[in-house]
Design a protein around this motif. Sequence first.
Motif: not given
Length: 259
Positions: A3-5, A25-29, A253-255
């Motif tokens: 997952i992008k964070q 951000p996510m596409e689905n829960w 930060m992007e992780a």
Amino acid sequence: MKIKQYQVDAFTTRAFEGNPAAVCPMENWLDDDLLQAIAEENNLSETAFFVPSAKGFSLRWFTPVKEVDLCGHATLATAHVIFESLGFTESVITFETRSGDLFVKKQGNLLQMDFPAYKLTACEISETLVQGLGVRPLEVLADDDYLAVFDSEATVRAISPNQALLSQLDLRGVIVTAPGTDVDFVSRFFAPKIGIPEDPVTGAAHCKLAPYWAGKLGKNTLSARQVSKRGGNVTCEVKTNRVVLSGSAVTFMEAEIAF
């Protein structure tokens, strides 16, 4: 799975100030237990998760110990990510949340959040609250938090709370506030019961602070500063049953979360 964070400092124009939030951000829960585990691992006051929805995005907020109904700084951080990193081109983002629909508008370098306004009710001053703060407030109001009002910014800055005592209170947290020396009002927020000894900058608290100070000062547009160690600035505009909170944010930060 990955997952992008993003980690974003909200209510500031510079890194290492304001209130940090993680944004995923996510596409689905995913499963709620997994969302809570990620928030606990991050150990920030809030981790925000969002997915696309019919109106825009569905948004949820988790402290290290529980999901909450409203979080201002993590909403600001999420809007910052959507506008600045995900290429969102419309001027207003609609978030579907447990507190109803929330709206964030990009206005120059500021993000304006349209939130519900809350009016608190005066209550008796608890001795546990007084002992927990170490100083007696002039007055105390309450809803799901206590709002303790003091005489000066210096008094609010000097408070060194007993977190164990504050965690014994029946409500979620304690907002302390006073008139500011160079802003309309200052505040701090303590919520050890939900894993936040002191929140650096609390958007949701200003949904309660702004209507209170608007009534006291006789003005609907107010400048505010949360005088935590990191500190942060919030501009508030009270509109009947809504509060518009404006602030800036920066990406720290992007992780990528791997599990």
